[in-house]
Design a protein around this motif. Structure first.
Motif, PDB file in Angstrom:
ATOM      1  N   GLN A 151       0.830  -1.204   0.000  1.00  0.00           N
ATOM      2  CA  GLN A 151       0.000   0.000   0.000  1.00  0.00           C
ATOM      3  C   GLN A 151       0.870   1.262   0.000  1.00  0.00           C
ATOM      4  O   GLN A 151       0.595   2.215  -0.737  1.00  0.00           O
ATOM      5  CB  GLN A 151      -0.913  -0.018   1.236  1.00  0.00           C
ATOM      6  N   ALA A 152       1.908   1.259   0.823  1.00  0.00           N
ATOM      7  CA  ALA A 152       2.787   2.424   0.890  1.00  0.00           C
ATOM      8  C   ALA A 152       3.507   2.639  -0.435  1.00  0.00           C
ATOM      9  O   ALA A 152       3.650   3.781  -0.908  1.00  0.00           O
ATOM     10  CB  ALA A 152       3.797   2.246   2.024  1.00  0.00           C
ATOM     11  N   ALA A 153       3.968   1.553  -1.061  1.00  0.00           N
ATOM     12  CA  ALA A 153       4.668   1.664  -2.345  1.00  0.00           C
ATOM     13  C   ALA A 153       3.742   2.210  -3.423  1.00  0.00           C
ATOM     14  O   ALA A 153       4.130   3.077  -4.212  1.00  0.00           O
ATOM     15  CB  ALA A 153       5.225   0.302  -2.750  1.00  0.00           C
ATOM     16  N   ARG A 154       2.534   1.716  -3.478  1.00  0.00           N
ATOM     17  CA  ARG A 154       1.563   2.184  -4.473  1.00  0.00           C
ATOM     18  C   ARG A 154       1.301   3.678  -4.347  1.00  0.00           C
ATOM     19  O   ARG A 154       1.097   4.368  -5.340  1.00  0.00           O
ATOM     20  CB  ARG A 154       0.242   1.425  -4.311  1.00  0.00           C
ATOM     21  N   LEU A 155       1.314   4.170  -3.112  1.00  0.00           N
ATOM     22  CA  LEU A 155       0.983   5.576  -2.868  1.00  0.00           C
ATOM     23  C   LEU A 155       2.219   6.476  -2.854  1.00  0.00           C
ATOM     24  O   LEU A 155       2.110   7.673  -2.611  1.00  0.00           O
ATOM     25  CB  LEU A 155       0.226   5.699  -1.539  1.00  0.00           C
ATOM     26  N   GLY A 156       3.393   5.890  -3.086  1.00  0.00           N
ATOM     27  CA  GLY A 156       4.605   6.689  -3.154  1.00  0.00           C
ATOM     28  C   GLY A 156       5.165   7.117  -1.813  1.00  0.00           C
ATOM     29  O   GLY A 156       5.959   8.062  -1.738  1.00  0.00           O
ATOM     30  N   THR A 158       7.675   6.504   0.258  1.00  0.00           N
ATOM     31  CA  THR A 158       8.950   5.792   0.265  1.00  0.00           C
ATOM     32  C   THR A 158       9.507   5.603   1.671  1.00  0.00           C
ATOM     33  O   THR A 158      10.008   4.518   2.005  1.00  0.00           O
ATOM     34  CB  THR A 158       9.981   6.551  -0.594  1.00  0.00           C
ATOM     35  N   GLU A 159       9.449   6.624   2.510  1.00  0.00           N
ATOM     36  CA  GLU A 159      10.001   6.505   3.861  1.00  0.00           C
ATOM     37  C   GLU A 159       9.236   5.470   4.677  1.00  0.00           C
ATOM     38  O   GLU A 159       9.822   4.727   5.473  1.00  0.00           O
ATOM     39  CB  GLU A 159       9.993   7.861   4.562  1.00  0.00           C
ATOM     40  N   VAL A 160       7.930   5.416   4.488  1.00  0.00           N
ATOM     41  CA  VAL A 160       7.136   4.394   5.168  1.00  0.00           C
ATOM     42  C   VAL A 160       7.560   3.011   4.692  1.00  0.00           C
ATOM     43  O   VAL A 160       7.753   2.090   5.493  1.00  0.00           O
ATOM     44  CB  VAL A 160       5.629   4.614   4.902  1.00  0.00           C
ATOM     45  N   ALA A 161       7.713   2.851   3.383  1.00  0.00           N
ATOM     46  CA  ALA A 161       8.115   1.562   2.823  1.00  0.00           C
ATOM     47  C   ALA A 161       9.479   1.137   3.355  1.00  0.00           C
ATOM     48  O   ALA A 161       9.700  -0.034   3.695  1.00  0.00           O
ATOM     49  CB  ALA A 161       8.135   1.637   1.299  1.00  0.00           C
ATOM     50  N   ARG A 162      10.409   2.076   3.443  1.00  0.00           N
ATOM     51  CA  ARG A 162      11.747   1.744   3.952  1.00  0.00           C
ATOM     52  C   ARG A 162      11.686   1.319   5.416  1.00  0.00           C
ATOM     53  O   ARG A 162      12.392   0.390   5.844  1.00  0.00           O
ATOM     54  CB  ARG A 162      12.678   2.931   3.773  1.00  0.00           C
TER      55      ARG A 162
END
Length: 255
Positions: A151-156, A158-162
């Motif tokens: 979900q985080a990646a789809r929404l851009g 990046t810091e959350v994804a990392r």
């Protein structure tokens, strides 16, 4: 032509797949489950805590907890005070609730967790706090649904994804259509996320549902800066072409 070839190989055509069909038995079971859903009605003190968390008022949250409000109380939608605080990114309230024993993985009736609520809104600091408190980095709202990382990646975000990857989230997670997080990073042009995924062991040759690799899409979308990263990580040129035999059957529910 690709669809024709896939049908010739035995894949289902769109008209062969029943859409939006639910059997009478499934309808009856769903109705019964809805009636039997366990309801935990909040006391007036609990409701004061929920209201304070929803409005982002740490002072009122502290008072409600002192008066005996339950940190894991739920409203009519099953939302806990921590989930409400996570939605708004209210760190002070979240810390108060966690110290009072709030569950970092408390779900609402739709299956959302505080982590998923914070991830989709891009609250990186809240995500880090919840992960430190023991939240499951790969918790899904329901079986088959995307993880917070997807979900985080789809929404851009990046810091959350990392932060999720650093906490052990799977770099091979898939979305509903079968695209990996790596493919999402390529298709949304996120080089920082791509680097992090490759560093965490994501397979650079994993195809999408149609058999197309991340390298194929990087070249197709004229993103040489991403293609170079993939090749350096081991992406093979021969794996970028469409492989119809590796593709799964067409499924209308993916669209």
């Amino acid at each position: 032509l690709a669809l024709r070839d896939r049908i010739e190989q035995g894949a289902l055509a769109p008209e062969d797949v029943p859409r939006w069909f639910t059997t009478p038995l499934e309808v009856a079971e769903s109705t019964r489950d809805g009636r039997e859903w366990p309801r935990r009605l909040a006391t007036p003190t609990d409701q004061a805590l929920l209201d304070a968390a929803a409005t982002g008022d740490p002072s009122r949250v502290r008072d409600a907890l002192k008066q005996g409000a339950h940190a894991n109380a739920v409203d009519s939608l099953g939302r806990t005070p921590l989930l409400l605080a996570a939605r708004s990114g209210d760190l002070e309230t979240a810390r108060l609730l966690l110290r009072a024993g709030a569950s970092a993985d408390g779900r609402d009736h739709a299956g959302a967790t505080p982590l998923s609520a914070a991830a989709v809104r891009g609250h990186a600091a809240m995500v880090a706090l919840l992960l430190k408190a023991g939240a499951d980095a790969d918790a899904r709202t329901a079986p088959g649904e995307p993880t917070p990382l997807v979900q985080a990646a789809r929404l851009g975000h990046t810091e959350v994804a990392r932060a999720l990857l650093a906490a052990g989230a799977s770099p091979e997670a898939l979305d509903r259509s079968g695209d990996s997080v790596l493919l999402i990073a390529v298709n949304t042009d996120q080089p920082v996320l791509l680097d992090e995924l490759l560093r965490r062991g994501a397979d650079p040759n994993r195809p999408d549902a149609s058999g197309l690799s991340a390298l194929y899409w990087a070249e197709q979308q004229n993103r040489p800066h991403l293609a170079r990263r993939l090749v350096a990580a081991g992406a093979r040129a021969e794996a970028r072409q469409l492989n119809l035999r590796a593709a799964r059957p067409y499924r209308t529910e993916d669209f």
